[in-house]
Every structure is written in C-alpha cells, then in structure tokens.
Design an enzyme around this catalytic site. Sequence first.
Site, PDB file in Angstrom:
ATOM      1  N   LYS A 132       0.852  -1.192   0.000  1.00 26.80           N
ATOM      2  CA  LYS A 132       0.000   0.000   0.000  1.00 26.80           C
ATOM      3  C   LYS A 132       0.884   1.235   0.000  1.00 26.80           C
ATOM      4  O   LYS A 132       1.997   1.203   0.536  1.00 26.80           O
ATOM      5  CB  LYS A 132      -0.852   0.009   1.278  1.00 26.80           C
TER       6      LYS A 132
ATOM      7  N   GLY B 123     -20.887   6.323   2.759  1.00 25.31           N
ATOM      8  CA  GLY B 123     -19.855   6.539   1.736  1.00 25.31           C
ATOM      9  C   GLY B 123     -20.459   6.210   0.382  1.00 25.31           C
ATOM     10  O   GLY B 123     -20.515   5.038  -0.001  1.00 25.31           O
TER      11      GLY B 123
ATOM     12  N   GLY C 272     -19.483   6.673  -2.707  1.00 27.45           N
ATOM     13  CA  GLY C 272     -18.510   6.835  -3.789  1.00 27.45           C
ATOM     14  C   GLY C 272     -18.552   5.634  -4.707  1.00 27.45           C
ATOM     15  O   GLY C 272     -19.602   4.995  -4.878  1.00 27.45           O
TER      16      GLY C 272
ATOM     17  N   VAL D  61     -17.498   2.562  -4.492  1.00 33.97           N
ATOM     18  CA  VAL D  61     -17.951   1.302  -3.905  1.00 33.97           C
ATOM     19  C   VAL D  61     -19.410   1.407  -3.465  1.00 33.97           C
ATOM     20  O   VAL D  61     -20.245   0.558  -3.792  1.00 33.97           O
ATOM     21  CB  VAL D  61     -17.059   0.922  -2.695  1.00 33.97           C
ATOM     22  N   GLY D  62     -19.720   2.461  -2.730  1.00 34.67           N
ATOM     23  CA  GLY D  62     -21.061   2.591  -2.153  1.00 34.67           C
ATOM     24  C   GLY D  62     -22.162   2.635  -3.197  1.00 34.67           C
ATOM     25  O   GLY D  62     -23.152   1.908  -3.112  1.00 34.67           O
TER      26      GLY D  62
HETATM   27  P1  NAD Z   1     -14.483   7.093  -3.151  1.00 37.13           P
HETATM   28  O1  NAD Z   1     -13.539   8.201  -2.883  1.00 37.13           O
HETATM   29  O2  NAD Z   1     -15.027   6.885  -4.523  1.00 37.13           O
HETATM   30  O3  NAD Z   1     -15.761   7.221  -2.186  1.00 37.13           O
HETATM   31  C1  NAD Z   1     -15.673   7.445  -0.827  1.00 37.13           C
HETATM   32  C2  NAD Z   1     -16.980   8.078  -0.392  1.00 37.13           C
HETATM   33  O4  NAD Z   1     -16.981   8.170   1.032  1.00 37.13           O
HETATM   34  C3  NAD Z   1     -17.196   9.492  -0.927  1.00 37.13           C
HETATM   35  O5  NAD Z   1     -18.537   9.621  -1.366  1.00 37.13           O
HETATM   36  C4  NAD Z   1     -16.949  10.371   0.312  1.00 37.13           C
HETATM   37  O6  NAD Z   1     -17.701  11.577   0.268  1.00 37.13           O
HETATM   38  C5  NAD Z   1     -17.460   9.446   1.393  1.00 37.13           C
HETATM   39  N1  NAD Z   1     -17.004   9.760   2.738  1.00 37.13           N
HETATM   40  C6  NAD Z   1     -15.782  10.192   3.152  1.00 37.13           C
HETATM   41  N2  NAD Z   1     -15.788  10.392   4.484  1.00 37.13           N
HETATM   42  C7  NAD Z   1     -17.043  10.078   4.912  1.00 37.13           C
HETATM   43  C8  NAD Z   1     -17.671  10.082   6.172  1.00 37.13           C
HETATM   44  N3  NAD Z   1     -17.013  10.460   7.253  1.00 37.13           N
HETATM   45  N4  NAD Z   1     -18.969   9.690   6.262  1.00 37.13           N
HETATM   46  C9  NAD Z   1     -19.641   9.305   5.159  1.00 37.13           C
HETATM   47  N5  NAD Z   1     -19.083   9.284   3.935  1.00 37.13           N
HETATM   48  C10 NAD Z   1     -17.803   9.661   3.814  1.00 37.13           C
HETATM   49  O7  NAD Z   1     -13.770   5.777  -2.599  1.00 37.13           O
HETATM   50  P2  NAD Z   1     -14.112   4.274  -2.939  1.00 37.13           P
HETATM   51  O8  NAD Z   1     -13.237   3.828  -4.042  1.00 37.13           O
HETATM   52  O9  NAD Z   1     -15.576   4.109  -3.049  1.00 37.13           O
HETATM   53  O10 NAD Z   1     -13.572   3.555  -1.630  1.00 37.13           O
HETATM   54  C11 NAD Z   1     -14.318   3.563  -0.422  1.00 37.13           C
HETATM   55  C12 NAD Z   1     -13.692   2.602   0.557  1.00 37.13           C
HETATM   56  O11 NAD Z   1     -13.693   1.287  -0.016  1.00 37.13           O
HETATM   57  C13 NAD Z   1     -12.238   2.845   0.927  1.00 37.13           C
HETATM   58  O12 NAD Z   1     -12.041   2.430   2.268  1.00 37.13           O
HETATM   59  C14 NAD Z   1     -11.459   1.968  -0.002  1.00 37.13           C
HETATM   60  O13 NAD Z   1     -10.195   1.635   0.517  1.00 37.13           O
HETATM   61  C15 NAD Z   1     -12.365   0.771  -0.026  1.00 37.13           C
HETATM   62  N6  NAD Z   1     -12.204  -0.089  -1.209  1.00 37.13           N
HETATM   63  C16 NAD Z   1     -12.372   0.402  -2.458  1.00 37.13           C
HETATM   64  C17 NAD Z   1     -12.280  -0.450  -3.550  1.00 37.13           C
HETATM   65  C18 NAD Z   1     -12.555   0.030  -4.943  1.00 37.13           C
HETATM   66  O14 NAD Z   1     -12.690  -0.816  -5.813  1.00 37.13           O
HETATM   67  N7  NAD Z   1     -12.671   1.317  -5.205  1.00 37.13           N
HETATM   68  C19 NAD Z   1     -11.989  -1.791  -3.352  1.00 37.13           C
HETATM   69  C20 NAD Z   1     -11.833  -2.272  -2.055  1.00 37.13           C
HETATM   70  C21 NAD Z   1     -11.955  -1.406  -0.985  1.00 37.13           C
END
Ligand code: NAD
Length: 377
Positions: free
Chosen positions: A77, A177, A179, A181-182
């Site tokens: 990482k 969240g 983003g 993933v969500g």
């Molecule tokens: P992203 O930046 O696209 O989305 C993150 C979202 O979380 C954003 O909408 C942001 O506004 C929101 N957020 C931030 N702080 C917050 C809070 N305090 N309360 C509520 N919402 C909040 O990131 P992502 O790629 O969706 O990743 C999200 C998580 O999933 C991370 O922990 C990442 O490590 C993990 N993850 C991502 C992937 C992937 O494929 N992108 C894979 C495995 C794990």
Amino acid sequence: MEDIFSYADELGPAKIIHVYEPSVNLKAVLVVDNVARGPSIGGIRMAEDVSTGECFRLARAMTFKNAAAGLPHGGGKIVVYGDPKMDKDQKQKILRALASSLRNEEDYIFAPDMGTDEECMAWIRDEVGRVVGLPREVGGIPLDEIGATGWGLSHATDVALKFCDFDIQGARVVIQGFGAVGKNTALFLRDKGAVLVAAADSRGGVYNADGLDIDALVELKDQGRSVTDYTGGQALDSDAIIDIACDIWVPAARPDVIHADNVGRLNARLVVEGANIPITHSAEKTLHERGILCIPDFIANAGGVICAAMEYKGSGKTAVFQAIEEKLRRNTQMVLDRMKNEGILPRLAAVELATERVQKAMSFRRFSIFSSAPGFV
Ligand code: NAD
C-alpha cells in the site's frame, strides 16, 4: 519517533519506504507487507490524515485479501499526504514524482485507492509502467466505473444471507460513503430486490424509510454534488447514518468508523464491509456477540483487486465479473462455514484461511516473506 519495527510479525512487513521530494511537496509511505505469493498489489491512498500505521494495516489487509482471493500477489500500500482535491497539475507532479522515485521497487504494483483514480494511474504508467486500474484507452478495465467491488459485495451479501434470518427482497440497506464502492453496491443490491433507505457522503446523509431513488443519487454524485442535495428524503448529519435501523449496513468510506464508543448505536442485522478496516476488531466482536453478522473487509471487498490483477494479465470485463462472482461466493461461504463449525468470529475465520494460504507460499521460499529470484516479480 515511532519504531517502525513495532509493526513486524511473522508475515511482514518486508519493507517500509519513506518517499520525500520537497520540490513538489511529495510526502508518502510505501509499505510492502508480504510478497511470498508474488508482487504486491495495493492502492495509493491520498488524504491529509494518513499515517504509516494506517498504511501498514492497509498493506496487511491486502496481503490477506490477495491470498484469500487466490491471486498470485502479495500485499502492499502507499499513502500520500495531501488533499486529494488539490489542483490537478500539482497532483500530477506529486504522483509522477512518487512513481519515478519508486520505479525500481518491483515488488509493488501501483493501483488506485481513495483519492486517486484511473487518470492518476495513467500518469504513473507514463513514468513506470507497473500499474493497474488504468483508463480504458490504455488497456485498463475501469473497475470503479464497472462497479467491480460493488458487484463482489452484492455476491458476498447474497451468500451471507444464508446465515441470516431474512431475505434480500425488501431488505433495508444503509450505505455510509456513496462513492465508487457505495453507489455500485446500492445498484447491485437493488437488482437483487433490496431497498436503499439511507446513504451518506462526507458532507452528510439522507434518509427515507420508503426508499431513496438510487439513480438520482448517482446522478448527483456524477455531477460532483452530494447526497445531501437529494430532495426526496430527510437530511442527516454524516455521523447519524450509524443510527438508522436497517437490515444491511455497508461501510464504504473511511477506516475505523465503528469503534467501541459507537458500536452500540448500530442497528442492523448484517454488516458487509465495503471499506477497508472500517470497524475495529473489538467492535466486530461486540457485533458478533449481539448476533449481527459481519463480513470482513478483505473477503467482501476483494472485487476491485481481482479486477486489477486480471487487468494486469490482459483479461476483459466479462471474465472479470464471472471470476469475482465465483471467488466472492466461494470465499464468503468458506469463511462463514468455518465460523459456524469452529464457533469463531468471521474475521478470525477469514484471517486463518488467508494466513494458511500465505504460509503455504512462504514455505516454498528461501527467505520467507519475499523471493530473491531474478524475474520473480
Ligand atoms: P471514493 O472516494 O469513490 O468514495 C468514498 C466516499 O466516502 C465518498 O462519497 C466520500 O464523500 C465518502 N465519505 C468520506 N468520508 C465520509 C464520512 N465520514 N462519512 C460518510 N461518507 C464519507 O472511494 P471508494 O473507491 O468508493 O472507496 C471507499 C472505501 O472502499 C475505501 O475504504 C477503499 O479503501 C475501499 N475499497 C475500495 C475499492 C474500490 O474498488 N474502489 C476496493 C476495495 C476497498
């Protein structure tokens, strides 16, 4: 001064590298945890509040995730200190400098994480070539756009429900969240019959017991706006998303959002960890004691890295979706069977499964956690 060897145990980390270049304000840390299975893959996280400790925990999660997913990769990482919304030229300078500085660290393959995206990976490719999560135009499979991780989470959820006493039809889902993933998790769970009742991003949340219009929320996010701009629900503080009663709660934002002090507020029946390390181990134990099933991060959210590893080998989208479905279903089932048979926490079952796979790979090596073979990486 922190003792970096305080992280060391039988699995790693093999290397912790501090990267600094004042001319572009680059400050970053690379942790290569364990590369017994192959070169490490793990994303680059850019945020102002990152730390070496967070980087190590995320690298270890990648060691477990890649092993659990059966990938020929170890865990690593990078954290970069900075505001991910900084001026794009500045961000490009920082990431190019980072890539350039680590060009000989062949046991790490660059990948995106929070605060970095496909365009960032394209800049890195231009400097070093050893990168996944690329834009389509340069041979990538845009994993966030296709929703690789959300697809996997939806299958982990499906299998987990065999161990719960409710059905996906009409199940109330809350997502912290919204983003990459969500929002994709929300879409895939809707396809299976679930209803999103609350969602939050960094600016706040929104709630409607009758269900939120996911397409409208996705459109707002795609326009660079917030779920708080959605008008068909009740506004929430971002922290209040923890209190919403639901069947399935999905953390998909930051680490450690559920801990000893707030775990009692969680009112759900199943938690599927989209984010990495979103729940402290003690809080997971509390959830287990309360009968709330919790699918550990590195089992549930492996879809993204499976996609990335397959991109590295030149696979296409259809094969990726199929592999994620198969791997996520099999691994979730194995972990939950072990949990049930041994009467242990799901995380312990998952760690045991992954550790056995890493140790097997380590047993083939002269040095346990890395290989000195030329061309190994
Ligand atoms: P992203 O930046 O696209 O989305 C993150 C979202 O979380 C954003 O909408 C942001 O506004 C929101 N957020 C931030 N702080 C917050 C809070 N305090 N309360 C509520 N919402 C909040 O990131 P992502 O790629 O969706 O990743 C999200 C998580 O999933 C991370 O922990 C990442 O490590 C993990 N993850 C991502 C992937 C992937 O494929 N992108 C894979 C495995 C794990």
